[in-house]
Design a protein around this motif. Structure first.
Motif: not given
Length: 531
Positions: A387-389, A431-438
């Protein structure tokens, strides 16, 4: 707490407060001195007692008082202490008794090593909780005895002296036959958890028990069969339900306790001016004045006396504000939104994280512009999620970003050199791979540099025309030239604390209903607790 409890002195003859008070730090020698001071006062005032039992604010009874009284009556000549089952040299080393400690300026400093005087039955201890009889108390205070005087001198330079002084003295005295290895307490210990180095207050490391949760109720119930009468620790912010359940264990006839746990967040008598909670108190007073004006009531709300937080499942759900004449109830908005609950359970930014209990102690969620050591805290349900924050300041500038892999509990440090720009900061987790917002999180930053020189009519008529994103008069000025004012602050505060109800503290309310009729008011608690 002392101020709240002193009112009981006028109502009950069997409640006494020690005349001398001691500020103690963890591991302090002053805790033992505080005990001695209480013992001396009890004996000098000829107050009748059979046993002295020490308790903390985190303790609860797990058996009815009548059962405890009957048990102690059967063991009138016993002294209840708990000593760990270990070799003497191991205990001395682990406890640090072979070191010289000296308390100075609320700091326990280690000065070096020492040789302990020989004792036939050695040195022992573990728990500083006890139930000791009057004969032992009188012996402790008899300074004519060489053993008592000598051990008091030894433990004058010891860390955590209450954890071994009584045990060592009793085991080596003529009362050694009265030693019962049971402190009557049950505690929840978890290996490797709750152990920290207290470098800010003591040159040592130590451990502390964890808070009981609802899942431990069967364990607590079973402890009663092992002559345990008290349990610790309990914390209503973390788990109020277990306190309700334990209350049932200690009552001969069960009485349901209030459904919400209430914790004082602010008191006008004790909270210093300038802190975050003090700034909030100023805003609440002004916000309530706006509320009164919007309801056609042109009067000053009076002084804000206190703010009390109401908690459900370890989160602040509402705040009760008590004024001279009114009480108001404000619901607390969610500061975070989790879009993928199967992945992430919890996300928060906090300057005050309790590593032992894994919760934020920054209950109101507001952050000071001078909080430089913030933490992003994640509790993940699914592990090894890339993931990316990203964290943005109120003007939309990226202030922090990092890529991580999820662990059950993840803490990322946000370190800033300069004061934070006041306003609404935002944090996004993707999420890093899908760029979906968590998850998405807002955390409001306050400053003590508010301009309070604004007339009541000015902020009442204009506070809705202020951009709530940042505390400034322009669209996007630099943080150095922002003009802070209550108009922005009230918009920000009203965004997260929504006033839902008001009552009058008089028996018959003239404008609003009486607080006696409100189950959320302080009057509801006063009526409930019929001491």
């Amino acid at each position: 707490m002392l101020k709240e409890l002193t009112s009981l002195l006028q109502r009950y003859e069997n409640i006494h407060f020690a005349s001398k008070r001691y500020p103690t730090v963890w591991g302090s020698t002053e805790l033992l001195q505080a005990h001695f001071s209480v013992f001396e006062e009890l004996l000098q005032k000829r107050i009748h007692f059979d046993f002295i039992i020490n308790l903390s604010e985190s303790d609860l009874l797990i058996q009815p008082v009548e059962v405890l009284e009957e048990f102690l009556s059967r063991h009138r000549h016993s002294n209840f202490l708990f000593s760990a089952d270990m070799l003497e040299h191991e205990f001395i080393s682990k406890q640090g008794l072979n070191m010289v400690f000296w308390q100075c300026n609320n700091q326990m400093n280690v000065l070096g090593q020492r040789l302990l005087p020989y004792l036939k039955n050695g040195y022992s201890g573990a728990s500083d909780w006890f139930a000791i009889g009057r004969n032992f108390v009188e012996y402790i205070m008899s300074d004519s005895d060489l053993l008592v005087r000598g051990l008091k001198e030894v433990f004058k330079y010891a860390l955590l002296p209450a954890e071994s002084f009584y045990h060592t003295l009793l085991a080596n005295s003529h009362l050694c036959h009265s030693f019962v290895n049971n402190d009557l307490h049950s505690a929840f210990w978890k290996k490797g958890v709750g152990c920290t180095c207290k470098k800010s207050s003591v040159d040592w490391c130590g451990c502390s028990p964890l808070v009981f949760r609802s899942r431990h109720f069967k364990l607590l119930s079973a402890q009663r069969n092992m002559d345990k009468f008290f349990a610790r620790k309990f914390d209503g912010v973390i788990d109020y339900n277990i306190m309700q359940m334990t209350n049932g264990l200690s009552k001969s006839s069960f009485k349901q306790v209030p459904s919400l746990f209430r914790l004082n967040l602010y008191s006008h008598e004790f909270d210093a001016i300038g802190g975050t909670i003090s700034i909030l108190s100023q805003g609440v007073q002004q916000l309530f004045q706006v509320f009164l004006a919007e309801n056609g009531i042109i009067e000053l709300p009076g002084k804000l006396l206190r703010m009390d937080g109401c908690f459900t499942t370890a989160s602040l759900s509402s705040v009760v504000h008590t004024f001279n004449k009114y009480e108001l109830h404000a619901e607390v908005s969610n500061f975070s939104t989790i879009f993928e609950p199967n992945l992430l359970e919890y996300f928060e930014v906090t300057p005050l994280f309790d590593d032992k209990e894994n919760i934020s102690r920054n209950y109101h969620h507001f952050i000071s512009s001078n909080d430089f050591n913030l933490q992003l805290v994640f509790k993940w349900r699914k592990l090894n999620v890339e993931y990316v924050v990203a964290v943005y300041d109120p003007s939309g500038v990226l202030a922090f970003t990092e890529r991580e892999s999820s662990m059950k509990l993840t803490k990322l440090k946000l370190r800033f050199v300069n004061p934070l720009c006041p306003g609404v900061w935002k944090a996004y987790v993707m999420q890093y791979d899908t760029r979906e917002m968590v998850s998405y999180l807002e955390f409001p930053v306050l400053t003590s540099a508010l301009n309070a020189n604004v007339s009541s009519t000015d902020f009442i008529s204009n506070y809705t025309n202020v951009n709530p994103e940042y505390g400034c008069s322009n669209v996007r000025p630099s943080c150095e030239v922002i003009i802070y004012n209550f108009k922005w602050f009230l918009t920000l505060l009203g965004r997260y604390w929504n006033i839902t109800d008001v009552c009058e503290r008089h028996i018959m309310g003239t404008t609003f209903e009486s607080c006696n009729a409100k189950n959320w008011s302080s009057f509801a608690l006063i009526n409930f607790y019929d001491f």
